[in-house]
Design an enzyme around this catalytic site. Structure first.
Site, short mmCIF file in Angstrom:
data_model
loop_
_atom_site.label_atom_id
_atom_site.label_comp_id
_atom_site.label_asym_id
_atom_site.label_seq_id
_atom_site.Cartn_x
_atom_site.Cartn_y
_atom_site.Cartn_z
CB CYS A 69 -0.93 0.02 1.21
SG CYS A 69 -1.92 -1.46 1.42
CG ASP A 101 -6.37 -2.36 8.40
OD1 ASP A 101 -5.48 -2.13 9.24
OD2 ASP A 101 -7.38 -1.65 8.29
CB CYS A 142 -2.31 1.91 4.61
SG CYS A 142 -2.49 0.11 4.54
CG ASP A 143 -7.64 0.28 4.98
OD1 ASP A 143 -7.26 0.54 3.83
OD2 ASP A 143 -8.30 -0.73 5.25
CE LYS A 144 -8.42 1.27 10.44
NZ LYS A 144 -8.24 0.31 9.34
CB CYS A 219 -7.14 -3.00 -1.00
SG CYS A 219 -6.11 -3.85 0.21
CD GLU A 470 -10.79 -2.86 8.96
OE1 GLU A 470 -10.33 -3.75 8.21
OE2 GLU A 470 -10.73 -1.65 8.71
CB SER A 496 -12.56 -5.02 5.88
OG SER A 496 -11.99 -4.70 4.65
#
Length: 580
Positions: A69, A101, A142-144, A219, A470, A496
């Protein structure tokens, strides 16, 4: 949705006749006799006599080699620094953490995912405040790390631009039956469930594993990273058009260079993050998330960013905007397409223009370009929706947004459901109660979760988990087992951005705080009504109240370390799970 208010932030800045100080903070380390030691340190990293008059720009990156990522960020940071130099600033690069994640899912590591958002925001604040940097370009993938960077920008209230790493290309899996399909990481989680139920061979699982990540990038579907990158662009914190190109696209290097130039220009104009992060800007971001049918994590993260920006944003704002904005994007996890395909038809600006033309966005919001959102879109001239990846306003996938906020006897403070995946509005079933995720996974693997069950996973909230894990492992396994339309999962944890199926998360108050979810028992009837926005436990009130007698929550899992600190500080998911 536009409020018709008088002077916009953009108008106010243009009307100002004052000349901003382009070095509002770094004079603390460059000017005067007493700063001799500081200048000596800065000479060692490349600054010289001609540089003391330049604004110092922090180039903060979550680059690492643990996950694809963030792998492009090292390259992009070089282009950002080139842009800062060319615009008359001096860039100083620094790093922060990021948690994958995809790697930490389904085990103890996921406890640390959401807390990483706070660590990122805190670490960026620490560096920028300590070193007296004048502005920042913040890079993440990335997600966070994306919301963490945006929280830091909002908290610091300096000139700041966010730059996304970009998403991964879809992989191609050639299965043993001769079929070929595009796959993302979510296919791997679902393949595990299918294999466990005997619906897929281990050989095909291995083929999917090898295909899901063909290179660098986040992703690829409209999961959390792409949702938050789109939200950042809609907020006005990223350059227009910068969210959708994939990580390997060389346009990203140009966006990086221009981001470096933009932050210096923001200093010249006196623009700071909170000039951009207004209530109206957050409504724009919510509208784009709803139109994309984006990740439910956007609710949590936008609430947290707004809290840092001192903007009053509530779950009711998501309901209000979502009732007006249609779901337009046929994107994964529920649709057919990924971010690469969104980019091919014009990117996030296509959605923004469609919403603006329909009166569903605030066009007068200021952005990092120094111009308004409407002015940016006029320059880009994005095309109309193509009708396949993005539907037209008069032909939506759903007439309202892809995320629904719930209230009811099980969620007095609120809960969140990704309604984009629901075929019917009502689900009523029988509770199967599990303390934390592992017990539910064991039951699924044993074949004891069946059609019509409501899987209740509790003690997974921000405080009780801790870390609000998640639930992708269990939701992917449920779908892979062929139960995705027949089993409802509800939790005080999260899901997620790649989760599909019937899933309700962010239930508040959480179990550890004595929320109603703590008192659900096996066999109780539970009713979800998406159209009405309700989630209710169908138990006699007297019986329910009797269950509260002598309540003792499960003891904390962590008594030392970062998660012990987090448990003491974190608030409800209903207000963004912030540590205030």
């Amino acid at each position: 949705m536009p409020s018709g208010s008088s002077e916009s932030p953009a108008d106010a800045l243009r009307a100002s006749d004052s000349t901003p100080d382009i070095k509002p903070r770094s004079r603390d380390v460059t000017d005067g006799l007493e700063k001799t030691a500081a200048r000596g340190m800065l000479r060692a990293v490349g600054m010289g006599d001609d540089d003391w008059v330049k604004p110092q720009i922090g180039v903060g990156s979550s680059w690492n080699e643990i996950t694809p990522c963030n792998m492009s960020l090292q390259r992009l940071a070089q282009s950002v620094k080139g842009g800062v130099h060319s615009a008359g600033g001096f860039p100083l690069e620094f790093g922060t953490i990021s948690v994958s994640d995809g790697i930490s899912m389904g085990h103890e590591g996921m406890h640390f995912s959401l807390v990483s958002r706070e660590v990122i925001a805190d670490s960026v604040e620490t560096v920028v405040q300590a070193e007296r940097l004048d502005g920042t370009v913040l890079l993440a993938g990335c997600d966070k790390s994306i919301p963490g960077m945006l929280m830091a920008a909002a908290r610091l209230d300096l000139a700041s631009v966010f730059l996304y790493n970009g998403s991964i290309m879809p992989g191609v899996a050639k299965l043993t039956d001769g079929s070929e399909r595009e796959v993302t990481i979510i296919d791997a989680f679902e393949a595990v469930g299918a294999c466990a139920r005997g619906l897929m061979s281990r050989e095909d699982v291995d083929i999917i594993e090898r295909a899901i990540c063909p290179g660098e990038g986040a992703c690829g579907g409209m999961y959390t990273a792409n949702t938050m990158a789109s939200a950042a662009e809609a907020l006005g914190m990223s350059l227009p058009g910068s969210a959708s190109p994939v990580a390997i696209d060389k346009r990203r290097d140009e966006y990086a260079r221009r981001s470096g130039e933009a932050v210096v220009e923001m200093l010249r104009r006196g623009i700071t993050a909170r000039d951009i992060l207004t209530k109206e800007a957050f409504e724009n971001a919510i509208a784009v998330v709803m139109a994309f049918g984006g990740s439910t994590n956007a609710v949590l993260h936008l609430l947290a960013i707004a809290w840092e920006a001192n903007v009053k944003l509530t779950l009711e704002d998501f309901t209000r905007v979502g009732q007006k904005v249609p779901h337009l994007a046929d994107v994964k996890p529920f649709g057919r397409h990924v971010m690469k395909h969104v980019d091919e038809i014009g990117g996030v600006p296509v959605v923004m223009k469609a919403l603006l033309d329909a009166g569903l966005m605030h066009g007068d919001c200021l952005t990092v370009t120094g111009e308004t959102m409407a002015e940016n879109l006029a320059h880009i001239e994005p095309p109309d929706p193509d009708g396949k990846v993005l539907r037209a306003m008069n032909n939506p996938i759903h007439p309202t947004g892809g995320i629904t906020i719930l209230h009811g006897s099980l969620a007095p403070e609120g809960a969140v459901v990704k309604s984009a995946g629901f075929d019917s509005d009502v689900f009523e079933g029988t509770a199967r109660v599990f303390e934390r995720e592992r017990a539910a996974l064991d039951a699924l693997e044993d074949g004891t979760i069946t059609h019509g069950d409501v899987v209740v996973i509790r003690y997974e909230g921000p405080k009780g988990g801790p870390g609000m894990r998640e639930m992708l492992a269990i939701t992917g396994a449920i779908k892979g087992a062929g139960l995705g339309k027949d089993v409802l999962l509800m939790t005080d944890g999260r899901f997620s951005g790649g989760t599909t199926g019937l899933c309700v998360g962010h239930i508040a108050p959480e179990a550890v705080d004595g929320g109603p979810i703590a008192f659900v028992r096996d066999g109780d009837r539970i009713r979800l009504d998406v159209a009405k926005g309700t989630l209710d436990l169908l138990v006699d009130e007297a019986e329910f109240e009797s269950r509260k007698a002598g309540f003792e929550p499960l003891p904390p899992v962590y008594t030392t370390g970062v998660l012990a600190k987090y448990t003491k500080l974190v608030g409800s998911a209903a207000v963004g799970a912030v540590c205030g």
